[in-house]
Write an enzyme that holds these catalytic residues in place. Structure first.
Site, PDB file in Angstrom:
ATOM      1  N   SER A 370       0.822  -1.207   0.000  1.00  0.00           N
ATOM      2  CA  SER A 370       0.000   0.000   0.000  1.00  0.00           C
ATOM      3  C   SER A 370       0.862   1.265   0.000  1.00  0.00           C
ATOM      4  O   SER A 370       1.634   1.489  -0.927  1.00  0.00           O
ATOM      5  CB  SER A 370      -0.965  -0.041   1.191  1.00  0.00           C
ATOM      6  N   ASP A 381      11.169   4.974  -9.334  1.00  0.00           N
ATOM      7  CA  ASP A 381      10.899   5.630 -10.617  1.00  0.00           C
ATOM      8  C   ASP A 381      11.831   6.814 -10.854  1.00  0.00           C
ATOM      9  O   ASP A 381      12.244   7.075 -11.991  1.00  0.00           O
ATOM     10  CB  ASP A 381       9.449   6.096 -10.685  1.00  0.00           C
ATOM     11  N   LYS A 395      -0.444  -4.238  -3.432  1.00  0.00           N
ATOM     12  CA  LYS A 395      -1.752  -3.646  -3.154  1.00  0.00           C
ATOM     13  C   LYS A 395      -1.800  -2.278  -3.828  1.00  0.00           C
ATOM     14  O   LYS A 395      -1.270  -1.306  -3.310  1.00  0.00           O
ATOM     15  CB  LYS A 395      -2.014  -3.493  -1.663  1.00  0.00           C
TER      16      LYS A 395
END
Length: 470
Positions: A370, A381, A395
């Site tokens: 999460s 990223d 999740k």
């Protein structure tokens, strides 16, 4: 968006483990799914917002169906919802020795009408035989069935007691307790990990203790909510716990622990081998400031690198994930949420970057989930950290918490999956997880973390040494 839906947008994760021998980890965590400024404290409910008496069971059943059909992130079949309600009521009544219960759900009109009629009929026929709380018991069974009809582990009805626990988690966990994290094995055994300098640790309890009894009550197989209830109590009172180390089942010991008001810190940090080691247990209201302080402390001690440990971290407030990620990310998106209709909302870096935070290694494992995955994904990223460990849980959806009833008499809440989220590069990690840059396999035994046998931590230090020599 209705007033009830605006009350709070959040996510609660329950990480269920299927593999034999692994841990069933239950962690309360919340993730915001709405635009900035939508989040409010969960200190009220429908009655407070609208100035009306709290709704009864059939009214709540109507609301549950309507909310699912309005905001669930996939299309909802009303017939499936009503069947889920009926099945749940029958299952509950069977536990009360009522076989082949008769339920009327053939009312003309909408799916909401049918759900309300189903519950009304059950209450009229069976509530009196269940005792003075029979109508409420049937209401709860119906609401659980309506939500569970989605076959989505994150879409559930939360009782008033569960909401209280969620409130404690969000506020940093102030309650009368002993200061432990609680885990559960698939076979029902309960493990605890004491928090440093709190009552359980001071009483001599060690990480990985398997709890046998709490004040004489056997806890193996009990729901973790029930175990928490047994451990918590009046401040100043004593709880008697028998336990043994995971690998020494015959060496049972007894601990008499005095309960205190506990503020559970979300960060444990230290300087070790010249590196700033920061372990984050969840993303709560105070977590961002705790992480900031730990990073600044590392900078002041001239840290050669930073280890950000998100292993076993089941998530937290998306606002906290955005704030913490912003300590590393100078600008740009942190996370975007996408609703059923395709509407996209992006939370971007806040301009709070702490310069000089390099090199950084983020530790993850199969229970990193999460909001933890939001942070790990953003840093990956932007190439701001090396992600090390094993693939994360996966999740990638967020939920809406809809409180019911008034602040003084809460009736519980609906928790509904309302959106999915993607990383800055648009990666959807639902059921996929985040793959580490460096894979280092290790048992998920929490007693291994931050010990000489922690291979992943050793690998993180080795990676930082290599990076600092470039």
């Amino acid at each position: 968006m209705t007033l009830r839906i605006r009350a709070l947008i959040a996510a609660l994760i329950v990480v269920a483990v299927a593999a034999a021998g692994t841990l069933y980890i239950r962690q309360r965590a919340v993730a915001s799914a709405g635009p900035k400024g939508v989040d409010v404290a969960m200190n009220g409910g429908l009655a407070d917002v609208l100035g009306q008496p709290p709704p009864d069971g059939p009214q709540l059943a109507r609301m549950a169906v309507r909310d699912l059909q309005e905001v669930y992130y996939k299309p909802v079949d009303g017939a499936v919802v009503v069947k889920g309600e009926s099945d749940s009521l029958r299952d509950f009544l069977r536990t009360k020795h009522v076989a082949n219960a008769t339920l009327a759900n053939d009312a003309a009109g909408s799916d909401e009408d049918r759900a309300a009629e189903t519950l009304t009929g059950a209450q009229d026929r069976y509530a009196s035989s269940l005792g003075p709380d029979g109508r409420n018991q049937l209401s709860e069974a119906a609401l659980r069935g309506i939500m569970s009809s989605m076959n989505d582990p994150y879409t559930v009805f939360l009782s008033a007691r569960e909401i209280q626990g969620l409130n404690e988690s969000l506020s940093g966990g102030n309650f009368g307790g002993i200061g432990v994290y609680i885990y559960q094995l698939k076979d029902g055994r309960v493990l605890v990990q004491p928090i440093e300098e709190l009552p359980a640790a001071r009483a001599g309890m060690k990480p990985g203790e398997v709890v046998d009894t709490v004040d004489g009550t056997l806890v193996r197989g009990l729901a973790l909510d029930r175990v928490e209830q047994l451990i918590r109590g009046v401040t100043g009172s004593t709880v008697r716990i028998t336990a043994h180390q995971y690998n020494a089942p015959k060496a049972e010991r007894t601990f008499n622990v005095t309960r205190e008001i506990i503020h559970v810190p979300s960060v444990r940090a230290k300087m070790e081998d010249g590196y700033d080691y920061i372990r984050l247990s969840d993303f709560g209201q105070t977590s961002a400031e705790e992480v900031r302080k730990a990073l600044v402390d590392g900078e002041q001690h001239h840290a050669k690198g930073y280890i950000f440990d998100l292993r076993d971290n089941g998530g937290g407030l998306v606002t906290a994930a955005t704030q913490i990620s912003s300590l590393f990310v100078a600008q740009g998106p942190i996370v975007s949420t996408i609703q059923r209709d395709g509407q996209k909302t992006t939370d971007s870096a806040l301009g709070d970057q702490l310069p000089g935070l390099h090199p950084v290694v983020v530790l993850v494992n199969k229970y990193t989930a999460s909001a933890s995955e939001i942070t790990a994904g953003a840093l990956q990223d932007y190439h701001l950290a090396t992600i090390l460990g094993t693939k994360t849980f996966g999740k990638g959806v967020v939920q809406t918490i809809i409180p019911l009833g008034g602040a003084n008499a809460p009736l519980g809440a609906f928790k509904i999956t309302t959106a999915r989220y993607v990383t800055p590069l648009g990666r959807d990690i639902q059921h996929r997880g985040i793959m580490p840059d460096v894979v280092v396999n290790q048992s998920v035994d929490p007693a291994l973390i931050d010990t000489p046998n922690d291979k992943q931590l050793a690998a993180a230090k080795a990676k930082l040494r290599a990076l600092s020599q470039r």
